[in-house]
Write a protein that holds these residues in place. Structure first.
Motif, PDB file in Angstrom:
ATOM      1  N   ASN B 389       0.839  -1.189   0.000  1.00 45.78           N
ATOM      2  CA  ASN B 389       0.000   0.000   0.000  1.00 45.78           C
ATOM      3  C   ASN B 389       0.878   1.244   0.000  1.00 45.78           C
ATOM      4  O   ASN B 389       1.152   1.820   1.052  1.00 45.78           O
ATOM      5  CB  ASN B 389      -0.939  -0.012   1.213  1.00 45.78           C
ATOM      6  CG  ASN B 389      -2.000  -1.080   1.073  1.00 45.78           C
ATOM      7  OD1 ASN B 389      -2.828  -1.043   0.161  1.00 45.78           O
ATOM      8  ND2 ASN B 389      -1.955  -2.072   1.956  1.00 45.78           N
ATOM      9  N   PHE B 468      -3.852   5.639   2.482  1.00 49.58           N
ATOM     10  CA  PHE B 468      -4.248   4.333   2.991  1.00 49.58           C
ATOM     11  C   PHE B 468      -4.024   4.390   4.494  1.00 49.58           C
ATOM     12  O   PHE B 468      -2.903   4.299   4.975  1.00 49.58           O
ATOM     13  CB  PHE B 468      -3.399   3.230   2.339  1.00 49.58           C
ATOM     14  CG  PHE B 468      -3.726   1.848   2.839  1.00 49.58           C
ATOM     15  CD1 PHE B 468      -4.712   1.086   2.206  1.00 49.58           C
ATOM     16  CD2 PHE B 468      -3.068   1.295   3.936  1.00 49.58           C
ATOM     17  CE1 PHE B 468      -5.017  -0.198   2.666  1.00 49.58           C
ATOM     18  CE2 PHE B 468      -3.384   0.018   4.395  1.00 49.58           C
ATOM     19  CZ  PHE B 468      -4.360  -0.724   3.757  1.00 49.58           C
ATOM     20  N   GLN B 474      -9.516   4.390   3.317  1.00 47.22           N
ATOM     21  CA  GLN B 474      -8.519   4.712   2.302  1.00 47.22           C
ATOM     22  C   GLN B 474      -9.162   5.567   1.216  1.00 47.22           C
ATOM     23  O   GLN B 474     -10.378   5.644   1.105  1.00 47.22           O
ATOM     24  CB  GLN B 474      -7.930   3.440   1.712  1.00 47.22           C
ATOM     25  CG  GLN B 474      -8.961   2.378   1.367  1.00 47.22           C
ATOM     26  CD  GLN B 474      -8.295   1.100   0.891  1.00 47.22           C
ATOM     27  OE1 GLN B 474      -7.559   1.129  -0.077  1.00 47.22           O
ATOM     28  NE2 GLN B 474      -8.548  -0.004   1.550  1.00 47.22           N
TER      29      GLN B 474
END
Lengths: 486, 1018
Positions: B389, B468, B474
């Protein structure tokens, strides 16, 4: 001048004060009135499954004995003011309110006079249809012909049932001249025609004990020669099974149908509300968890449902030998016995399901919304076979025309004539219209309800009508229907 | 031949009295003294005497028939110890408190000048009886909730603000600067009827400072200081947390969650991560005042900045303002005056405060203490959660901020969360002004026209980056938003006042007309999506983006207009028997065509008993006034067009054979052409007395009853609409008692003044609908549903839930808790579960209303405040205490539906075996007895508190030191705010304001601040 200072008109929203100012706005108001026709088969609380459940032809069914307290309690006549689903009352009154609003506004709408007359006729006829449902269901109801003002809400009283019938007949009589003979199917299908108005008026007269007037109106729909097309081109379908093909909408036998579509993206959140246009009967009457077996390799035709309105053995026995049997009864037991499918026994399971409305894989929606809520099969509010039998009944079940009407209904399915009599007409209605929500009302009209339904718990003098929903009596001047007070 | 008289007014310690009023006896025109106590006035040859008066002093009449050639007079005023001599503003005029018949609370500039408040509502807190003020949030610059004599309606309870006779829309009062305020008066009873329309919630009259003739006077006030949290919650540390989570899991049949508890230590202190112990704050204000006897002016400017104590990067406030007031005498009869002010405010807020659904506070309270703030272990940072991420937020070193998987949903690492909100702020520009022309052609007659305007612009800017924060929180694309609003409000008022004395009769008549328009305005906004940037610093609307990435929105505001006629009659006989009658007729756009207008009358009377001949001269009671009144007022602060029904789509049907859906329209609900004002009738009985010469006592008893409260009504189905119309339905009353007691004494060099007030209010709902005696309340909590209820006979929005009888200690306790039939009431309970009261006595506990009961009210039964002022030579000290009590607070800081939310240390005293706790249940993961899941008195705590709101020490340099400097005053001071708060409440702050009905979901607490300041006067 001072009053003007503190009066402002809202911008960017429509108000009941200034809406309905042109034809298109009036039309949207009219569509809002039509919306309530959906009640026939839309939503869990629809007319067809509810009234089937309280007849001798069907059980309530469903997943278990508490699957829908309203429908279950109606089926065994333990229904009371707290259990009766309020929507049977409220939804019809919403249709009436919208008709009343439109009728009170349409005079001032700047539009073509002929179309204005048609809109007016449709609003009145729909109001009549909704009042007819209400008076048949609840008998003692408020008769409101214009929107209630906020001040008068709690001053409303119930009207005499005769006054309600008089108003229904007046509305329909006034509407009929301005309803069109036919509609343009592409853009108008589903809207009321003269035949629809006359059929409903004839039916209303029959319920109101005005047999001669009923026969006169129904004859206009049925045409001079039973079996031959009427003045509008309506005639019985040659093949009974074609009535239940979901794509065969607005066929020649259909006089007034409740329209459904798979394009409303109906979802659980607004199921049964004004924006849901799916046919809920389909989903409700399918066998529970019905699925082909692993070894079955034939066509996969049916979807699973919730097993409401299973046929009674008594009805099965009555129709077993009739040509209409295969279109009327789905024998799930036979499927299981043949190793073709499995299903779960629902409440009051007999293994026999309403074939006319069985949910079909071919009718599965492909667009948005929930699968279970977007079946598109239309259902008949009134169709020609119904009006034939109603006229025969109105004629006292005697005479050549009554005989011809009965013969025509039987001939369509290949049955030979039987001598016309009230008993013959009753038997024919039961098989012809089975599962379409008429049986309970027929039994009550004929005075046969106690005899046929006594075993279910039906109490004469009480269960002919529903209790008025408890909410309606709180703070109002309404009184509860007889024998429902406690 | 007119002559000019000059003079000087001194107090009994020979200090100049500034701002004293100097008038020719029998005339209304006059002047005021400057800061040196000097005045200059022109008098006609016939004039025989001057009347000198000033707030806090006994008025004096001075003969001018035998003055010397210099026409100079020196007047010494005795300090008045009686509040009854004060002049109070009552709306469209002033009156002496001694002849006032209504109930008016008053706060003077003098009481406020040493208090470094941010907003003027806070200046009123604890100083005016009958006025309950709760701060909505500790966020700098945030407003407070003000209730005058309780909750008057189910709808908008805000009082009406009137600044310098100009009605200012509620909520928009933040533009005012505290140091510009001369006085604040609160009309609490029938006297508010003069503002009939919108007075039901009380009327707050603000009078701002005006210029004084004489030498130019300059003053400066400034302070600097820092704020810190007054209190932290005691949350479980990592070891304690893991122990309890394991215990909870095992009890529920699950496995061990944390194996190596011994390695966990104390873990992360999330509160410490977001709280700032050194949040700075400063203020500078300068004012200039001066003028001649023809023209005066007052100009002031100020700047203040305040950093919040929570997540300071996104919690800031600043205000800049400038103000000009002037008055001009044109000829002998005409006076023109004006004020104009401009204020800029900018604030950055946390977002999501007092919400259980995320935000820094809620996250800090609920996050597990095991997750680190920053992941420094490279092996952890390499796990898919971080490695996969890339938009996980990272610190300056490139390390990712920790993401909790134990506590998910909206809860996020609050430090990382801050990074996602940077660059966002709200701003406003307010221009507020008024002008008046007053003509006094003959003695006693005043004709006045005034115009007030407010032009306001406000908006917000926000940048949301790609981020995120957790698997559930997110953002895949960035966005930049700008919203702008503007309004224009104006009003015009015309009044005629005539005052005349006939022998013993003193009559004042007021007649007036007003027109008020608000919300001439509109809003527009724009959001750009997917900007080719990563930081808010680069955000701009100049980026050329595809049209699809530009989303605009706009709306028009609905005007609100009021048209009014009003009148007032004051009659006094020998200043002994007093009578006031008020009538106001208002018309409002917000009501139905049949009820556009409403009339609000009031009448009140007073009796100055001490002026009677039979009243004995005694040492106990030197002044005594009895008064009483009855009057009505209204409330039109409801939404627009509630009397109209909108026509909406969605009533669809499928027409045609194509299967398309045809949209149908229908009125949503009914019109209610009779929709009218909520009416509030107030009965007030009071007394004012001066006791033992040094004590002032005011007592008021009131009964305030509102009828026809607007609410959507449940209607029978036969009406045929799908939504409920609004109607005037419910009734509610507030009964109460207010006591104010003041003490003032001068003992040598020591000056003592103590003022206290206490208010008791009992709120009761009298009627809610024809068909029911309750409606569900306004507060819900997580999955509990509604936790308050509005029921006839109970206090508004009382807490409603299950009642505990204790904790089952043993299985025998469960078996012995039997119903009449002899079977256990809670057969499925286990030791450690709550024993629930079987409220309806049906022998079982059911999760419905039947076993719920009323558990207390969020409304304080009493509020109080008291101030102690001491002066000794140059030193002064102020201690201001304030508090409330008798209310319950729902301590809803823990997120219940997130299984592993952290606990407060209270959980350490949970039930773990017989005798361990009768208050806190066992921990078990699925909570089968609903110990935590159900609304019960487990969550309710006493909201009583006593707070030392302000403690200040000051020192003023002796005047002789300054003699040659041109400076007239130098004062240094140190102030401590919120030095301590005594309360049993376990949340951050017992002051839970706003429309939250006493539910604390993580309230931004008020800060403890230490400030040092300087006041100068030239």
């Amino acid at each position: 001048c001072k009053k003007d200072f503190i009066t402002i008109t809202p911008q960017g929203q429509f108000l009941s004060e200034n809406y309905y100012s042109n034809r298109d706005q009036a039309y949207t108001g009219l569509v809002g009135v039509y919306d309530v026709l959906r009640k026939n088969a839309g939503g869990f609380e629809n007319m067809i499954t509810f009234f089937n459940a309280a007849s001798d032809d069907n059980y309530s069914g469903g997943g278990n004995s508490s699957d829908g307290a309203g429908i279950q309690s109606f089926a065994n006549f333990t229904i009371n003011p707290n259990l009766v689903p309020g929507s049977y009352w409220n939804d019809h009154y919403q249709g009436i309110f919208r008709a009343n609003v439109l009728l009170s506004k349409i005079g001032a709408v700047n539009m073509n006079a002929a179309e204005k007359a048609r809109f007016t006729a449709e609003a009145k006829a729909l109001r009549a249809i909704y009042y007819f449902n209400l008076v048949r269901m609840f008998k003692n109801i408020p008769l409101l012909l214009e929107p209630v003002s906020a001040n008068d809400i709690y001053n409303v009283t119930q009207a005499a049932p005769t006054a309600v019938y008089t108003q229904i007949e007046k509305d329909l009589s006034e509407a009929i001249p301005d309803l069109p003979n036919t509609v343009v199917l592409a853009t108008e299908a589903g809207r009321l025609t003269k035949a629809a108005g006359q059929a409903m008026l004839g039916k209303v007269y029959l319920y109101d004990g005005k047999a001669a007037q009923a026969a006169t109106q129904l004859a206009l729909v049925n045409g001079p020669t039973p079996g031959q097309p009427n003045q509008y081109g309506n005639k019985l379908l040659a093949n009974f099974a074609d009535l239940w093909v979901f794509t065969n909408k607005f066929n020649s036998e259909s006089i007034l149908e409740c329209v459904h579509t798979n394009q409303s993206n109906a979802d659980w959140g607004f199921w049964g509300s004004s924006a849901d246009e799916g046919n809920s009967v389909n989903q409700m009457v399918g066998p529970r968890s019905f699925a082909p077996t692993a070894t079955y390799n034939g066509p996969d035709i049916y979807r699973a449902g919730w097993s409401f309105n299973t046929w009674t053995q008594d009805f099965y026995d009555a129709i077993k030998a009739d040509p209409r049997f295969p279109s009327t009864v789905f024998d799930a037991k036979a499927y299981v016995a043949a190793g073709m499918a499995t299903y779960i026994d629902g409440y009051m399971n007999t293994g026999y399901f309403i074939k006319k409305f069985l949910p079909l894989r071919s009718d599965q929606r492909t667009g948005g919304g929930t699968l279970e809520l977007n079946f598109q099969q239309n259902d008949y509010i009134i169709r020609l076979a119904d009006t034939y039998l109603l006229e025969a009944e109105a004629l006292g079940a005697t005479g050549t025309r009554a005989q011809a009407l009965l013969d025509a209904v039987r001939a369509r399915v290949g049955l030979t004539p039987v001598p016309v009599s009230l008993a013959a007409i009753k038997a024919e209605r039961r098989l012809e219209l089975a599962g379409e929500g008429h049986r309970f009302f027929d039994l009550v009209r004929w005075g046969d309800a106690a005899a046929k339904l006594g075993g279910r718990g039906f109490v004469a003098g009480k269960n002919e009508i529903l209790p008025i929903p408890a909410r309606e009596l709180i703070g109002t001047k309404l009184t509860q229907n007889p024998n429902y007070q406690k | 031949q007119n002559r000019t008289i000059t003079g000087k007014v001194l107090d009994d310690s020979n200090a100049p009295v500034a701002g004293a009023s100097v008038t020719v006896k029998g005339a209304t025109a006059g002047t005021t003294t400057n800061d040196r106590g000097e005045f200059r006035i022109q008098v006609a040859p016939s004039a025989t005497a001057l009347v000198i008066s000033s707030v806090g002093f006994v008025s004096r009449e001075v003969s001018i028939t035998n003055l010397g050639a210099d026409n100079n007079v020196s007047v010494s005023l005795a300090k008045s110890v009686s509040a009854l001599d004060e002049v109070v503003v009552v709306g469209y005029g002033t009156t002496k408190k001694s002849i006032l018949t209504g109930s008016v609370a008053s706060v003077r500039a003098k009481d406020l000048e040493n208090v470094p408040n941010g907003r003027i509502e806070q200046a009123l807190q604890g100083r005016a009886s009958g006025v309950t003020i709760m701060q909505n949030s500790g966020q700098p610059g945030s407003a407070s909730t003000i209730r005058v004599r309780g909750i008057t309606t189910f709808n908008n309870n805000n009082p009406l603000w009137v600044v310098d006779n100009v009605v200012v829309d509620a909520g928009g009062i933040g533009y005012l600067n505290q140091s510009d305020i001369e006085s604040i008066e609160v009309l609490k009873d029938a006297s508010a009827s003069i503002y009939g329309t919108r007075a039901a919630g009380g009327v707050i009259l603000v009078t701002t400072k005006k210029g004084r003739s004489g030498k130019l006077s300059v003053s400066y006030n400034g302070f600097y200081g820092t704020s810190a949290p007054a209190r932290m919650l005691e949350l479980l540390n990592a070891t304690q947390y893991a122990t309890l989570i394991n215990e909870r899991s095992i009890a529920g049949g699950g496995g061990i969650v944390y194996n190596d508890i011994s390695t966990l230590g104390v873990g992360t202190d999330w509160q410490k991560a977001i709280f700032n112990n050194n949040a700075s704050r400063y203020l500078h204000e300068v004012s200039l005042s001066g003028g001649t006897d023809k023209s005066t002016f007052y100009v002031s400017a100020g700047i203040q900045k305040q950093n919040g104590i929570v997540s300071t990067e996104i919690s800031k406030y600043e205000k800049k303002n400038i103000r000009l007031a002037s008055t001009h005498k044109i000829g002998n009869y005409v006076t023109f005056g004006q004020t104009i002010g401009y204020t800029y405010q900018k604030s950055i807020g946390l977002g999501n405060t007092n919400s259980e659904f995320g935000g820094p506070l809620s996250s800090a309270i609920n996050l597990d203490p095991i997750t680190p703030i920053v992941v420094t272990d490279p092996s952890v940072a390499a796990t898919p959660l971080y490695a996969n991420n890339p938009s996980a937020i990272r610190d300056a070193n490139g390390n990712p901020y920790g993401i909790s998987l134990a506590v998910g949903q909206e809860m996020t690492n609050p430090v990382a969360y801050i990074q996602t909100r940077l660059g966002g702020y709200n701003w406003s520009d307010d221009f507020v002004g008024n002008a008046y022309l007053e003509v006094a052609p003959v003695k006693g007659l005043k004709i006045r026209t005034s115009v007030g305007v407010k032009k306001a612009y406000w908006g917000n800017v926000g940048f949301t980056p790609v981020f995120f924060l957790s698997p559930t929180v997110q953002q895949a694309q960035n966005s930049y938003n700008r919203g702008e609003n503007r309004t224009f409000n104006w009003n015009v008022e015309n009044t005629i006042t005539y005052n005349r004395k006939f022998g013993d009769h003193d009559v004042t008549v007021l007649a007036g007309q007003g027109a008020y328009v608000e919300n001439i305005g509109a809003s527009t906004g724009m959001t750009y999506l997917n900007l080719p940037i990563t930081s808010y610093k680069d955000a701009s609307f100049n980026f050329d983006l595809p049209l699809a990435n530009k989303q605009g929105y706009a709306s028009d505001m609905t005007q609100h207009k009021v048209s009014s006629l009003f009148g007032r009659l004051n009659y006094a006989f020998q200043d002994k028997y007093l009578l006031t009658g008020i009538i106001r007729q208002d018309g409002s756009t917000r009501f139905g065509p049949n009820k556009k207008y409403s009339v609000f009358p009031s009448v009140s009377a007073g009796w100055n008993v001490d002026k009677e001949k039979f009243f004995p001269v005694n040492k106990v009671v030197s002044q005594l006034k009895l008064r009483g009144g009855y009057g009505t007022s209204g409330n039109d602060a409801s939404d627009d067009f509630r009397y109209l029904s909108t026509v909406v789509g969605g009533y669809n049907y499928s027409i045609g054979n194509g299967g398309t859906v045809t949209t149908g329209y229908s009125p949503l609900t009914l019109d209610n052409k009779d929709l009218r004002w909520e009416k509030t009738a107030t009965t007030d009985i009071g007394l004012d007395a001066q006791l033992f010469n040094n004590f002032n006592l005011t007592v008021n008893w009131f009964n305030k009853k509102t009828t026809g409260i607007l609410r959507p009504i449940l209607i029978p189905g036969y009406v045929g609409v799908s939504a409920s119309p609004w109607a005037n339905v419910a009734d509610m009353e507030n009964k109460g008692l207010e006591i104010e007691l003041g003490y003032r004494k001068r003992a040598g060099d020591l000056n003592i003044s103590i003022n206290g007030n206490v208010t008791f209010i009992k709120n009761k709902v009298l009627y809610v609908a024809a068909d029911t005696n309750f409606i569900v309340g306004g507060a819900g909590f997580q999955s509990m549903g509604t936790i308050t209820r509005i029921k006839v006979g109970e206090s508004y929005n009382s807490f409603f839930g299950f009642q505990r009888l204790g904790v089952f200690q043993t299985q025998a306790d469960i078996d012995n808790y039997k119903n009449k039939a002899g079977t256990p009431i809670q057969p499925n309970a286990r030791p450690g579960d709550f024993m629930w009261a079987d409220i309806n006595g049906d022998g079982v506990i059911t999760n419905d209303d039947k076993d719920k009961t009323f558990l207390g009210s969020n409304l304080p039964k009493y509020t109080f405040g008291f101030t102690v002022n001491l002066e000794y030579k140059g030193f002064d000290m102020t201690a201001f205490f304030q508090g409330a009590g008798g209310n319950k607070i729902f301590q809803g800081l823990r997120r219940l539906d997130i299984a592993n939310s952290n606990f407060t240390t209270k959980a350490l005293s949970r039930w773990t075996g017989p005798g361990t706790s009768n208050d806190y249940p066992r921990l078990v993961s699925n909570d089968p007895n609903n110990n935590f899941a159900w609304m019960s008195d487990f969550y309710l705590e006493d909201g009583d508190y006593l707070r030392l709101k302000v403690f200040q020490l000051g020192y003023t340099l002796p005047a002789k030191l300054l003699n040659k400097t041109g400076i007239s005053k130098v004062r240094f001071y140190v102030t401590a705010e919120n030095l301590f708060t005594l309360t049993k409440y376990t949340g951050y702050d017992p002051e839970v304001g706003g429309g939250v009905f006493g539910v604390d979901r993580g309230q931004y607490p008020q800060a403890r601040a230490i400030l040092g300041g300087l006041q100068l006067q030239f």
